[in-house]
Design a protein around this motif. Structure first.
Motif, mmCIF file in Angstrom:
data_model
loop_
_atom_site.group_PDB
_atom_site.id
_atom_site.type_symbol
_atom_site.label_atom_id
_atom_site.label_comp_id
_atom_site.label_asym_id
_atom_site.label_seq_id
_atom_site.Cartn_x
_atom_site.Cartn_y
_atom_site.Cartn_z
ATOM 1 N N GLY A 15 -79.046 28.507 -21.137
ATOM 2 C CA GLY A 15 -78.630 29.511 -20.348
ATOM 3 C C GLY A 15 -77.247 29.396 -19.945
ATOM 4 O O GLY A 15 -76.650 30.700 -20.073
ATOM 5 N N ALA A 16 -76.820 28.354 -20.151
ATOM 6 C CA ALA A 16 -75.119 28.313 -20.323
ATOM 7 C C ALA A 16 -74.442 28.746 -21.371
ATOM 8 O O ALA A 16 -73.684 29.590 -21.140
ATOM 9 N N LEU A 17 -75.082 28.256 -22.553
ATOM 10 C CA LEU A 17 -74.507 28.962 -23.554
ATOM 11 C C LEU A 17 -74.645 30.460 -23.912
ATOM 12 O O LEU A 17 -73.879 31.257 -24.176
ATOM 13 N N VAL A 18 -75.896 30.908 -23.233
ATOM 14 C CA VAL A 18 -76.103 32.265 -23.478
ATOM 15 C C VAL A 18 -75.118 33.347 -22.439
ATOM 16 O O VAL A 18 -74.657 34.262 -22.840
ATOM 17 N N GLU A 19 -75.072 32.695 -21.632
ATOM 18 C CA GLU A 19 -74.041 33.176 -20.281
ATOM 19 C C GLU A 19 -72.514 33.403 -20.937
ATOM 20 O O GLU A 19 -72.084 34.304 -20.913
ATOM 21 N N GLY A 20 -72.428 32.272 -21.480
ATOM 22 C CA GLY A 20 -71.196 32.371 -22.223
ATOM 23 C C GLY A 20 -70.743 33.420 -23.538
ATOM 24 O O GLY A 20 -69.688 34.152 -23.517
#
Length: 170
Positions: A15-20
């Motif tokens: 989720g953190a990578l997709v958000e970025g």
């Protein structure tokens, strides 16, 4: 329990990578919009300059015709007036170009800032993902279930049996 914790960690990292990545894509899209605005402004300024040039040509022709119709020769004062009008017309054209260039520079700077913010968001998401991974993996470690050596977790009898062999342990 361990599987759910690991799954939660994987989802948090993902989720953190997709958000970025989404933040970066949005910033790139905004940058492209700024660049398109700058290009449109350049085209608009070129059109305005063409219109202004045409208007000035008409005014100059009209002034020459009036001078000729009045019987005054195109020398001396009428020539100076025509030259002054031409200079003022060029100043107006230059001002239009200058103002357009300022707007274009501003839009291009905003595009660069937007791209920079996108890169920063991507970098921040990588660090956030790394932090989530570390937190998740450290949450999987349970000291009560860990194997320790040196006698602290094992009974003295079991430690003696390991060192001396397993005979008589059971």
């Amino acid at each position: 329990m361990c599987t759910l914790a690991l799954l939660g960690t994987v989802l948090s990292v993902g989720g953190a990578l997709v958000e970025g990545q989404q933040s970066k894509q949005m910033a790139d899209y905004q940058a492209k919009a700024y660049e398109q605005q700058a290009q449109a402004d350049a085209q608009s300024a070129a059109f305005e300059q063409g219109q202004e040039r045409h208007k000035q040509d008409l005014l100059q022709a009209q002034a020459r015709a009036q001078a000729g119709a009045s019987g005054v020769g195109i020398a001396g004062s009428p020539t100076e007036v025509l030259a002054a009008n031409a200079r003022q017309g060029q100043v107006d054209l230059d001002a239009t170009q200058y103002n357009s260039q300022l707007r274009q520079n501003n839009l291009n700077a905003q595009a660069a800032i937007s791209r920079f913010q996108g890169k920063q968001a991507m970098t921040a998401s990588i660090f956030k993902a790394g932090g989530s991974l570390i937190d998740g993996l450290s949450g999987l470690y349970d000291p009560a279930r860990s194997v320790t050596f040196g006698g602290s977790s094992l009974s003295p009898r079991a430690s003696k049996a390991i060192i001396g062999g397993y005979a008589g342990l059971y």
